[in-house]
Design a protein around this motif. Structure first.
Motif: not given
Length: 136
Positions: A52-81
């Motif tokens: 759902d592209p609207d979820l990405i738009l809501l995510q970007v709008m709610s966080q503002g210009p902050s640098l978030d690892l999930n910004q602009g992506y869905l179904f994400t996974q981040w693991v410190s290897w």
């Protein structure tokens, strides 16, 4: 574990399992490759349908210009290897890549279905085809 990681790992693990199957069981190679790519195609179709592209738009709008690892992506996974040298595993899908992921899974499944005429070195062929499907 993310659904994208499952989609990536399924052909890879199937190829690894086929390494241990004796060369005489040619039907096992074909069926296992078809099953792995079909399951990946089904999971990818579900990801594409749930995207759902609207979820990405809501995510970007709610966080503002902050640098978030999930910004602009869905179904994400981040693991410190390997954090000591700064290596991380991060997957996610955006709008363009959701379609490309579906197309890649469809082509991989079609390739395994159309490979019936392969009669020489079938084991190596299907293992390399699954490795290529995982890499794509």
């Amino acid at each position: 574990m993310s659904l994208l990681t499952t989609i990536l790992a399924l052909p890879l693990l199937t190829a690894l399992a086929l390494v241990f199957v004796p060369r005489q069981h040619t039907i096992v190679f074909r069926r296992a490759a078809q099953a792995a790519t079909l399951l990946s195609l089904g999971l990818t179709a579900w990801v594409f349908r749930q995207f759902d592209p609207d979820l990405i738009l809501l995510q970007v709008m709610s966080q503002g210009p902050s640098l978030d690892l999930n910004q602009g992506y869905l179904f994400t996974q981040w693991v410190s290897w390997m954090p000591s040298i700064g290596i991380h595993y991060h997957v996610g899908v955006d709008g363009l890549n959701a379609g490309l992921l579906l197309m890649t899974s469809l082509v991989s499944f079609a390739a395994t279905c159309c490979a019936r005429d392969i009669t020489t070195r079938e084991k190596e062929f299907y293992i390399l085809l699954l490795l290529m499907a995982s890499g794509m």
